[in-house]
Design an enzyme around this catalytic site. Structure first.
Site, mmCIF file in Angstrom:
data_model
loop_
_atom_site.group_PDB
_atom_site.id
_atom_site.type_symbol
_atom_site.label_atom_id
_atom_site.label_comp_id
_atom_site.label_asym_id
_atom_site.label_seq_id
_atom_site.Cartn_x
_atom_site.Cartn_y
_atom_site.Cartn_z
ATOM 1 N N HIS A 101 -45.621 24.778 -85.667
ATOM 2 C CA HIS A 101 -45.000 25.557 -86.754
ATOM 3 C C HIS A 101 -45.680 26.928 -86.779
ATOM 4 O O HIS A 101 -46.876 27.028 -86.473
ATOM 5 C CB HIS A 101 -45.271 24.948 -88.130
ATOM 6 C CG HIS A 101 -44.805 23.552 -88.346
ATOM 7 N ND1 HIS A 101 -45.517 22.468 -87.930
ATOM 8 C CD2 HIS A 101 -43.719 23.059 -88.991
ATOM 9 C CE1 HIS A 101 -44.890 21.356 -88.293
ATOM 10 N NE2 HIS A 101 -43.789 21.679 -88.935
ATOM 11 N N ASP A 104 -49.049 26.857 -88.363
ATOM 12 C CA ASP A 104 -50.120 26.087 -87.705
ATOM 13 C C ASP A 104 -50.974 27.002 -86.850
ATOM 14 O O ASP A 104 -52.180 26.829 -86.736
ATOM 15 C CB ASP A 104 -49.573 25.035 -86.711
ATOM 16 C CG ASP A 104 -48.576 24.085 -87.301
ATOM 17 O OD1 ASP A 104 -48.630 23.859 -88.520
ATOM 18 O OD2 ASP A 104 -47.747 23.555 -86.529
ATOM 19 N N HIS A 271 -39.357 8.335 -89.305
ATOM 20 C CA HIS A 271 -38.293 8.730 -90.240
ATOM 21 C C HIS A 271 -37.162 7.716 -90.201
ATOM 22 O O HIS A 271 -36.523 7.448 -91.219
ATOM 23 C CB HIS A 271 -37.750 10.118 -89.881
ATOM 24 C CG HIS A 271 -38.769 11.221 -90.012
ATOM 25 N ND1 HIS A 271 -38.474 12.529 -89.721
ATOM 26 C CD2 HIS A 271 -40.064 11.201 -90.395
ATOM 27 C CE1 HIS A 271 -39.557 13.277 -89.927
ATOM 28 N NE2 HIS A 271 -40.529 12.483 -90.330
HETATM 29 C C1 XUL Z 1 -42.441 15.773 -91.152
HETATM 30 C C2 XUL Z 1 -42.224 16.024 -89.725
HETATM 31 C C3 XUL Z 1 -42.458 17.414 -89.289
HETATM 32 C C4 XUL Z 1 -41.459 17.929 -88.315
HETATM 33 C C5 XUL Z 1 -41.608 19.396 -88.000
HETATM 34 O O1 XUL Z 1 -42.308 14.460 -91.508
HETATM 35 O O2 XUL Z 1 -41.923 15.137 -88.961
HETATM 36 O O3 XUL Z 1 -43.751 17.490 -88.773
HETATM 37 O O4 XUL Z 1 -41.519 17.213 -87.120
HETATM 38 O O5 XUL Z 1 -41.568 20.184 -89.113
HETATM 39 CO CO CO Z 2 -41.475 15.103 -86.928
#
Ligand code: XUL
Ligand code: CO
Length: 441
Positions: A101, A104, A271
């Site tokens: 990111h 980061d 997720h």
């Molecule tokens: C958050 C996540 C993030 C994304 C990138 O749960 O997975 O780290 O991968 O923003």
């Molecule tokens: Co992620």
């Protein structure tokens, strides 16, 4: 080259019989699996945020990880040391890719102009390190969730000023990702969701999210960035209701807004499980729609309801994932980003190596197993046989789209009751187990 990991030299492939914990047992970058090398199949990336910015802090306690690159100096000096450490790590681990990111790699400045200047400085340094080491950028992304300005969302914030700030960050990071030769760009919804409908207009927020993504797709074309744009679904955390809940929700949203040609999906294992799905279900759903672009390879803990971001060690799950990847002919330009962190109590820098070695070995072994199963064609044959009724007669008529309800009634009146056909699930599960057990040595 820096020396932040003095106890670790280049990690080598030593094969399944090795007892050296700092060696690969299955990941052998140049080994061919079919017509591609393991490295070409897996396209492993290290996630900058967890591995180099993670502190071990959690809601109940402070930092546990004190990294040598964080000792002394200004924020920018620390950022430079961190980047050196990162490239030393990538090189010793032998991975080809990393992901980051904007925030980061470069700390946020006093205003957008200063933040952009800092980011540019750090990206120029990263470009030099990429050239020196051959390590490449799998994807870039913008952090649109940590700063307090994003507390009520980024593009879905009720305040257009916040929308504009988020869009400016994306503009800059698209430029930086292009400059670094990144092959993808990720949008994870972050705080794009809501907590209560007492203060939220869902219709407008979804519309703003679509406008935001459209602007990004347009700017990508304007600057000639050729990377793949990806959306990473997640059902909850940080918000209660995230707009990018799961693969099916995101695909529906993209199609409803005419964005499905511009974006694919980055599916994260943890997720998927948070959404109440298997990792393989999410991969297969994205793939069935021609939209599986990349993977955040990690795992959750089935006993916990949050995003634990653990390194994959579950061979069964990884075999299921690699089966989908091989069935669609690979992931490129996507890859396997290890969006995973060591546990709060794993405080040695060497733990970062152990974690990645485990994840890479898990997926390498899974690749070999999934490849062998595919070569033998047993699962595919079973599935093909199961749907064979659609290859001719009434089935083919249904698939061609020319059949009517009247045709259906006529067919059943003439042919009576359908036969019960076993799905043979247990037999198939045993078969997969047999491959896993046979090929694990
Ligand atoms: C958050 C996540 C993030 C994304 C990138 O749960 O997975 O780290 O991968 O923003
Ligand atoms: Co992620």
């Amino acid at each position: 080259m820096s020396d932040y990991f003095p106890k670790v030299s280049k990690i080598k492939y030593e094969g399944p019989d090795s007892k050296n914990p700092l060696s690969f047992k299955h990941y052998n970058a140049s080994e061919k699996v079919g017509d591609k090398t393991m490295a070409e199949h897996l396209r492993v990336a290290v996630a900058y945020w967890h591995t180099f910015c993670g502190t071990g802090g959690d809601p109940f306690g402070d930092q546990t990880m004190f990294r040598p690159w964080d000792e002394g100096g200004s924020d920018m000096e620390k950022a430079e040391k961190r980047l050196q450490a990162a490239f030393e790590f990538f090189t010793k681990l032998g991975v080809e890719y990393y992901c980051f990111h904007d925030r980061d790699i470069a700390p946020e400045g006093k205003d957008l102009a200063e933040s952009n200047a800092r980011l540019e400085k750090m990206c120029n340094m990263a470009l030099q390190l990429q050239r020196d080491t051959g390590v490449k950028l799998l994807w870039g992304t913008a952090n649109l969730f940590s700063n307090p300005r994003y507390m009520c969302g980024a593009s879905t914030n009720p305040d257009p000023h916040v929308f504009a700030y988020a869009a400016s960050q994306v503009k800059k990071m698209l430029e930086m990702t292009k400059m670094l030769g990144g092959v993808n760009y990720v949008f994870w919804g972050g705080r794009e969701g809501y907590e209560t409908l007492l203060n939220t207009d869902i219709e407008r927020e979804l519309d703003h999210l679509a406008k935001f993504l459209q602007m990004a797709a347009d700017y990508k074309k304007e600057i000639g960035f050729e990377g793949q744009l990806l959306i990473e679904p997640k059902p909850k955390e940080p918000t209660k209701h995230q707009y990018d809940f799961d693969a099916a929700t995101v695909i529906g949203f993209l199609k409803a807004n005419g964005l499905d040609k511009d974006f694919k999906l980055n599916i994260e294992a943890n997720h998927s499980t948070l959404a109440g799905h298997a990792f393989q279900h999410e991969l297969a759903t994205a793939s069935a729609n021609g939209m599986l672009g990349s993977i955040d390879a990690n795992r959750g803990d089935l006993l916990l309801g949050w995003d634990t971001d653990q390194f994959s060690t579950d061979i069964y799950d990884a075999v299921a994932a690699m089966t989908v990847v091989l069935d669609q002919g690979g992931l490129a330009p996507g890859g396997l980003n290890f969006d995973a962190k060591v546990r709060r109590s794993s405080t040695d820098v060497e733990d970062l190596f152990h974690a990645h070695i485990g994840g890479m070995d898990t997926f390498a072994l899974a690749l070999k197993i999934a490849w062998k199963m595919k070569q033998d064609g047993i699962l595919a044959k079973n599935i093909a046989d199961r749907y064979a009724g659609y290859n001719s007669g009434i089935g083919a008529k249904i698939e061609s789209g020319s059949a009517t309800l009247k045709d259906m009634e006529e067919f059943v009146l003439a042919n009576g009751e359908p036969k019960l056909v076993s799905g043979r699930q247990e037999m198939l599960e045993n078969l997969v187990n047999q491959y896993i057990l046979d090929l694990s040595r």
